[in-house]
Write an enzyme that holds these catalytic residues in place. Sequence first.
Site, PDB file in Angstrom:
ATOM      1  N   CYS A  55      12.636  10.585   8.929  1.00  0.00           N
ATOM      2  CA  CYS A  55      12.747  10.186  10.025  1.00  0.00           C
ATOM      3  C   CYS A  55      13.914  10.089  11.202  1.00  0.00           C
ATOM      4  O   CYS A  55      13.706  10.332  12.530  1.00  0.00           O
ATOM      5  CB  CYS A  55      12.110   8.623  10.064  1.00  0.00           C
ATOM      6  SG  CYS A  55      13.418   7.527   9.108  1.00  0.00           S
ATOM      7  N   GLU A  85       8.546  15.162  17.152  1.00  0.00           N
ATOM      8  CA  GLU A  85       8.950  14.980  16.018  1.00  0.00           C
ATOM      9  C   GLU A  85       7.913  15.991  15.102  1.00  0.00           C
ATOM     10  O   GLU A  85       7.058  15.513  14.716  1.00  0.00           O
ATOM     11  CB  GLU A  85       8.954  13.580  15.447  1.00  0.00           C
ATOM     12  CG  GLU A  85       9.584  13.304  13.927  1.00  0.00           C
ATOM     13  CD  GLU A  85       9.339  11.785  13.355  1.00  0.00           C
ATOM     14  OE1 GLU A  85       9.982  11.414  12.698  1.00  0.00           O
ATOM     15  OE2 GLU A  85       8.095  11.278  13.806  1.00  0.00           O
ATOM     16  N   LYS A 144       0.935  -1.019  -0.151  1.00  0.00           N
ATOM     17  CA  LYS A 144       0.015  -0.025   0.117  1.00  0.00           C
ATOM     18  C   LYS A 144       0.826   1.364   0.061  1.00  0.00           C
ATOM     19  O   LYS A 144       1.848   1.394   0.585  1.00  0.00           O
ATOM     20  CB  LYS A 144      -0.874  -0.021   1.119  1.00  0.00           C
ATOM     21  CG  LYS A 144      -2.129   1.255   1.139  1.00  0.00           C
ATOM     22  CD  LYS A 144      -2.613   1.550   2.349  1.00  0.00           C
ATOM     23  CE  LYS A 144      -1.956   2.692   3.037  1.00  0.00           C
ATOM     24  NZ  LYS A 144      -1.978   3.806   2.245  1.00  0.00           N
ATOM     25  N   GLU A 146       9.430   0.628  11.409  1.00  0.00           N
ATOM     26  CA  GLU A 146      10.434   1.650  11.209  1.00  0.00           C
ATOM     27  C   GLU A 146       9.525   3.108  11.480  1.00  0.00           C
ATOM     28  O   GLU A 146       8.949   3.312  10.412  1.00  0.00           O
ATOM     29  CB  GLU A 146      11.178   1.784   9.792  1.00  0.00           C
ATOM     30  CG  GLU A 146      12.650   2.397  10.099  1.00  0.00           C
ATOM     31  CD  GLU A 146      12.292   3.716   9.443  1.00  0.00           C
ATOM     32  OE1 GLU A 146      12.420   4.800  10.132  1.00  0.00           O
ATOM     33  OE2 GLU A 146      12.280   4.049   8.031  1.00  0.00           O
ATOM     34  N   LEU A 147       9.951   3.435  12.624  1.00  0.00           N
ATOM     35  CA  LEU A 147       9.173   4.592  13.001  1.00  0.00           C
ATOM     36  C   LEU A 147       9.739   5.882  13.343  1.00  0.00           C
ATOM     37  O   LEU A 147      10.653   6.152  12.481  1.00  0.00           O
ATOM     38  CB  LEU A 147       8.374   4.233  14.295  1.00  0.00           C
ATOM     39  CG  LEU A 147       7.657   2.794  14.063  1.00  0.00           C
ATOM     40  CD1 LEU A 147       6.977   2.577  15.583  1.00  0.00           C
ATOM     41  CD2 LEU A 147       6.326   2.858  13.183  1.00  0.00           C
ATOM     42  N   GLN A 174       0.928  19.128   6.468  1.00  0.00           N
ATOM     43  CA  GLN A 174       2.482  19.093   6.937  1.00  0.00           C
ATOM     44  C   GLN A 174       2.717  20.730   7.074  1.00  0.00           C
ATOM     45  O   GLN A 174       3.408  20.918   8.072  1.00  0.00           O
ATOM     46  CB  GLN A 174       3.260  18.514   6.130  1.00  0.00           C
ATOM     47  CG  GLN A 174       4.830  18.542   6.676  1.00  0.00           C
ATOM     48  CD  GLN A 174       5.159  17.574   7.874  1.00  0.00           C
ATOM     49  OE1 GLN A 174       3.873  16.826   8.282  1.00  0.00           O
ATOM     50  NE2 GLN A 174       6.092  17.982   8.650  1.00  0.00           N
ATOM     51  N   PHE A 175       2.280  21.076   6.200  1.00  0.00           N
ATOM     52  CA  PHE A 175       2.371  22.843   6.322  1.00  0.00           C
ATOM     53  C   PHE A 175       1.734  23.651   7.399  1.00  0.00           C
ATOM     54  O   PHE A 175       2.579  24.374   8.046  1.00  0.00           O
ATOM     55  CB  PHE A 175       1.729  23.570   4.780  1.00  0.00           C
ATOM     56  CG  PHE A 175       1.604  24.913   4.612  1.00  0.00           C
ATOM     57  CD1 PHE A 175       2.525  25.512   4.277  1.00  0.00           C
ATOM     58  CD2 PHE A 175       0.486  25.522   4.988  1.00  0.00           C
ATOM     59  CE1 PHE A 175       2.588  27.022   4.141  1.00  0.00           C
ATOM     60  CE2 PHE A 175       0.291  26.834   4.938  1.00  0.00           C
ATOM     61  CZ  PHE A 175       1.253  27.665   4.408  1.00  0.00           C
ATOM     62  N   GLU A 176       0.593  23.135   7.624  1.00  0.00           N
ATOM     63  CA  GLU A 176      -0.078  23.492   8.882  1.00  0.00           C
ATOM     64  C   GLU A 176       0.379  22.902  10.047  1.00  0.00           C
ATOM     65  O   GLU A 176       0.381  23.891  11.096  1.00  0.00           O
ATOM     66  CB  GLU A 176      -1.591  23.068   8.784  1.00  0.00           C
ATOM     67  CG  GLU A 176      -2.433  23.889   7.676  1.00  0.00           C
ATOM     68  CD  GLU A 176      -2.778  25.387   8.468  1.00  0.00           C
ATOM     69  OE1 GLU A 176      -3.365  25.497   9.607  1.00  0.00           O
ATOM     70  OE2 GLU A 176      -2.269  26.302   7.845  1.00  0.00           O
TER      71      GLU A 176
END
Length: 536
Positions: A343, A434, A233, A309-310, A390-392
Amino acid sequence: MASRILSTLQNVSSSSTSSFVSTTKQRCLGLCCLWRRSLSGTGASAAADIEPSKPPVQIEHNQLLIDGLFVDAASGKTFPTNDPRTGDTIANVAEADVEDVNRAVRAARKAFDEGPWPRMTAYERSRIILRCADILEKHNDEVAAIETWDNGKPYEQAANVEIPMVVRLFRYYAGWADKIHGLTVPADGPYHVQTLHEPIGVAGQIVPWNFPLLIFSWKVAPALACGNTVVMKTAEQTPLSAIYVSKLFHEAGLPPGVLNVISGFGPTAGAALCTHMAVDKLAFTGSSQTGRRVLELSARSNLKPVTLELGGKSPFIVCKDADIDAAVEAAHSALFFNQGQCCCAGSRTFVHESIYDEFVEKAKARATKRVVGDPFKSGVEQGPQIDFAQFEKILKYIRSGIESGATLESGGQRVGSKGYYIEPTDDMLIAKDEIFGPVQSILKFKDLEEVIRRANATHYGLAAGVYTQSTDTANTLMRALRVGTVWINCYDVFDAAIPFGGYKMSGQGRVRGIYSLRSYLQVKASVTPLKNPAWL
């Protein structure tokens, strides 16, 4: 390959504006750079006036790839994938839902249970994977253009670094395909004991939007080398490159059903994949919050094993004996690479108090030379953020910093009205959370004991950087930092053979290298009695 990455990250120049915020509460200085000046050098507001160049590629495929065929979603629904430079729609992509996941899993299940892929010799699988790498290499430039258009990353980064890394990784795992084997085990008695390393079956895989094709390769290549089949996905923000590359792989001879690619959203297609009873293994890259949800869904279904993988909040430690100029450049690249959407970004820069002021001044000077603009233009280091969400998110952190008492020395506002351009900042939350954007906190420390404690004082444990000329100091920090990767006097050195993964809430399991193969294999013990053995 590692040297190519470093040179690409470090050979940079020209101009942009920067945003610096200091706060005495946390003795830190925030440093951030986001599309703040155009290549013409006419000022921050000019970034919004950049006329986006026409991408040198056409989008030919926007459907689901199931059982070797492009098909529409069962519902007929589509969703837009947008150009981060403008917010305009690039293409409308088929939106997978539960029924589409079922179709893809059925195809993968049949290809594993009845098809040729796990039954052909490992050498034959290796040759097909090598052909996949070869055809991808031939289409390097157009694949890179799709990646840049859909993601916003610089074209030169995609074409000269990331796509060659994908090719190299598939070739690396093609080499492993016929070297996977078990052991003969001595037992206390007249028995012949051997272990078999068998493919795990159908692997469900979910990739993020920041490195769509690179992380696609980290998951698909080892799974295929072990003889598994895959349902992948894509991220809904960046579906296009995986669809196109998977089509190329079928042209290279990959059998139908071995690699199925669906596009859709996490709560629907992603959740259906995680809970599917015919999926034998999950691999996920993304946020720690979503990773927790993936684990929960696995546990509620068939307890399929999960590789995660975070996220990270990686420390970059500059000791008092460090080469300051080299450390400034490396810290800059560690944070700002890929628009800060990485990340393992070195987003907490710890600098020894004796060199702190010098480091900060040089870091400011370096940031003002960063080249920002249309990612398709030559020489551009930094493109827009991925999307409006992401901008906000970044703007929210800027407002939070101002409200918590941080001093905004420059920037901190949206630039223009079109595209995802920001003049950002830093605050106390940014030193902990993060943010996944180009925001760097520069903090003082006094001694190793203090910096070890502070570096480890986080839920994350993905990576760390250390700059020092002392072997003793390097060894001390290497062992004390609770992270999956420690780069010493370098950063972001990636290689197909180097394992990557995290401690704590940065994940479980490893990608790349020999360690990734273990995630896609089952170990079976076979025991046979021996009659009158000549030896045991």
